[in-house]
Design a protein around this motif. Structure first.
Motif, PDB file in Angstrom:
ATOM      1  N   ALA A   1       0.868  -1.179   0.000  1.00  0.00           N
ATOM      2  CA  ALA A   1       0.000   0.000   0.000  1.00  0.00           C
ATOM      3  C   ALA A   1       0.903   1.227   0.000  1.00  0.00           C
ATOM      4  O   ALA A   1       1.467   1.599   1.027  1.00  0.00           O
ATOM      5  N   VAL A   2       1.071   1.799  -1.171  1.00  0.00           N
ATOM      6  CA  VAL A   2       2.029   2.889  -1.353  1.00  0.00           C
ATOM      7  C   VAL A   2       1.310   4.219  -1.174  1.00  0.00           C
ATOM      8  O   VAL A   2       0.253   4.435  -1.779  1.00  0.00           O
ATOM      9  N   ALA A   3       1.884   5.098  -0.372  1.00  0.00           N
ATOM     10  CA  ALA A   3       1.285   6.425  -0.200  1.00  0.00           C
ATOM     11  C   ALA A   3       1.316   7.168  -1.532  1.00  0.00           C
ATOM     12  O   ALA A   3       2.349   7.217  -2.195  1.00  0.00           O
ATOM     13  N   ASP A   4       0.193   7.719  -1.932  1.00  0.00           N
ATOM     14  CA  ASP A   4       0.158   8.481  -3.181  1.00  0.00           C
ATOM     15  C   ASP A   4       0.870   9.817  -3.034  1.00  0.00           C
ATOM     16  O   ASP A   4       1.369  10.370  -4.010  1.00  0.00           O
ATOM     17  N   TYR A   5       0.912  10.343  -1.804  1.00  0.00           N
ATOM     18  CA  TYR A   5       1.522  11.652  -1.554  1.00  0.00           C
ATOM     19  C   TYR A   5       2.468  11.584  -0.367  1.00  0.00           C
ATOM     20  O   TYR A   5       2.324  10.732   0.502  1.00  0.00           O
TER      21      TYR A   5
ATOM     22  N   ASN B   1       3.831  11.078  -4.931  1.00  0.00           N
ATOM     23  CA  ASN B   1       4.856  10.037  -4.982  1.00  0.00           C
ATOM     24  C   ASN B   1       4.858   9.397  -6.361  1.00  0.00           C
ATOM     25  O   ASN B   1       3.849   9.416  -7.056  1.00  0.00           O
ATOM     26  N   PRO B   2       5.977   8.786  -6.748  1.00  0.00           N
ATOM     27  CA  PRO B   2       5.997   8.056  -8.019  1.00  0.00           C
ATOM     28  C   PRO B   2       5.065   6.850  -7.955  1.00  0.00           C
ATOM     29  O   PRO B   2       4.846   6.289  -6.885  1.00  0.00           O
ATOM     30  N   ASP B   3       4.509   6.465  -9.103  1.00  0.00           N
ATOM     31  CA  ASP B   3       3.743   5.216  -9.183  1.00  0.00           C
ATOM     32  C   ASP B   3       4.742   4.096  -9.468  1.00  0.00           C
ATOM     33  O   ASP B   3       5.272   3.980 -10.570  1.00  0.00           O
ATOM     34  N   ILE B   4       5.008   3.301  -8.455  1.00  0.00           N
ATOM     35  CA  ILE B   4       6.061   2.281  -8.540  1.00  0.00           C
ATOM     36  C   ILE B   4       5.691   1.206  -9.559  1.00  0.00           C
ATOM     37  O   ILE B   4       6.522   0.777 -10.363  1.00  0.00           O
ATOM     38  N   LEU B   5       4.440   0.793  -9.522  1.00  0.00           N
ATOM     39  CA  LEU B   5       3.969  -0.244 -10.447  1.00  0.00           C
ATOM     40  C   LEU B   5       4.188   0.184 -11.897  1.00  0.00           C
ATOM     41  O   LEU B   5       4.693  -0.589 -12.718  1.00  0.00           O
TER      42      LEU B   5
HETATM   43  O1  C5P Z   1      -3.751   3.461  -8.260  1.00  0.00           O
HETATM   44  P1  C5P Z   1      -3.804   2.554  -7.071  1.00  0.00           P
HETATM   45  O2  C5P Z   1      -3.075   3.078  -5.885  1.00  0.00           O
HETATM   46  O3  C5P Z   1      -5.179   2.051  -6.732  1.00  0.00           O
HETATM   47  O4  C5P Z   1      -3.021   1.258  -7.576  1.00  0.00           O
HETATM   48  C1  C5P Z   1      -2.765   0.216  -6.726  1.00  0.00           C
HETATM   49  C2  C5P Z   1      -1.611  -0.575  -7.246  1.00  0.00           C
HETATM   50  O5  C5P Z   1      -0.545   0.282  -7.629  1.00  0.00           O
HETATM   51  C3  C5P Z   1      -1.036  -1.496  -6.193  1.00  0.00           C
HETATM   52  O6  C5P Z   1      -0.477  -2.626  -6.833  1.00  0.00           O
HETATM   53  C4  C5P Z   1       0.026  -0.617  -5.554  1.00  0.00           C
HETATM   54  O7  C5P Z   1       1.026  -1.405  -4.937  1.00  0.00           O
HETATM   55  C5  C5P Z   1       0.546   0.152  -6.740  1.00  0.00           C
HETATM   56  N1  C5P Z   1       1.033   1.523  -6.454  1.00  0.00           N
HETATM   57  C6  C5P Z   1       2.340   1.838  -6.715  1.00  0.00           C
HETATM   58  N2  C5P Z   1       2.805   3.102  -6.479  1.00  0.00           N
HETATM   59  C7  C5P Z   1       1.980   4.061  -6.013  1.00  0.00           C
HETATM   60  C8  C5P Z   1       0.627   3.752  -5.745  1.00  0.00           C
HETATM   61  C9  C5P Z   1       0.195   2.470  -5.969  1.00  0.00           C
HETATM   62  O8  C5P Z   1       3.086   0.960  -7.167  1.00  0.00           O
HETATM   63  N3  C5P Z   1       2.455   5.291  -5.780  1.00  0.00           N
END
Ligand code: C5P
Length: 232
Positions: free
Chosen positions: A96-100, A126-130
């Protein structure tokens, strides 16, 4: 034979919630317990995989029989995940990655103001790691299965499944594990319900049960994807 469906496969799992520092003693966090991610790491290990677990903040015991890396913030998780993903056949992004995060981190503990003004916390993205992991796969031409998670609530016009299908396309991953979250429905609990959506095959199937049962289901779905498992 089914029990060794991922024999020899290198599987990266991220788990738990990130913490974004405000100052040396305070952070912004979330309610993720990491239980589902840890259950997935165990299930992949039990299926014969060579597992690397990257754990942010978790409220469950860390498993044996795998490599474990501890991280705290989203950016630490990003750095560790991108490096580890470069050496993985399967990436399961359950954290569960913090969006901010706070745009500045105080060097010292923030004091109560003397003049009665209340502090304002400004957040930055925050960067979207996925997405970064998906981009790295394209850049390097890796043969890799990428699994994302989504915790959604429906709204009057869209079902949870609609949101999941849209997210699967948007994120560019191969499988999306979709959780419906309402008050108290998932976080910290021992039982859960998911639907797994496949971009490669279009398959949509679900399971409910303990987080261990759901983890075994998800691992079986991963092993059943074209070109991933070792079984027939
Ligand atoms: O967009 P959302 O947060 O719903 O997407 C969830 C998926 O994206 C999860 O697999 C989560 O681990 C990943 N994620 C990420 N980096 C972020 C936010 C979510 O990799 N900043």
């Amino acid at each position: 034979r089914e029990a060794r469906a991922l024999a020899g496969r290198r599987v990266l799992v991220t788990a738990g919630g990130t913490r974004e520092a405000l100052d040396p003693v305070r952070f912004l966090g979330n309610r993720s317990s990491g239980k589902q991610g840890i259950a997935l790491a165990r299930a992949a290990r039990d299926a014969g995989a060579q597992v690397h677990l990257i754990a942010a903040h978790v409220e469950a015991e860390l498993p044996q029989g795998m490599r474990i890396t501890r991280v705290s913030s989203a950016r630490e998780l990003q750095e560790a995940s991108l490096a580890a993903a470069g050496e993985s056949d399967v990436v399961i992004m359950a954290a569960a990655v913090a969006d901010y995060r706070p745009d500045t981190v105080g060097e010292h503990k923030m004091k109560k103001s003397e003049d009665g003004t209340d502090p304002v916390i400004r957040l930055i993205r925050n960067p979207d790691i996925l997405r970064g992991i998906v981009a790295q796969r394209e850049e390097r031409g890796l043969d890799q299965l990428i699994v994302g998670f989504a915790a959604e609530t429906g709204d009057p016009e869209h079902s949870v499944l609609d949101f999941g299908r849209a997210k699967l396309r948007r994120k560019g991953c191969d499988l999306l594990v979709l959780n419906e979250v309402g008050t108290d429905k998932v976080f910290g609990r021992d039982d859960t319900e998911v639907v797994v959506l496949s971009a490669r095959t279009g398959d949509e199937s679900g399971a409910r049960g303990s987080k261990d049962e759901v983890a075994r289901f998800v691992v079986a779905r991963i092993a059943g994807e074209p070109g991933v498992g070792t079984g027939g």
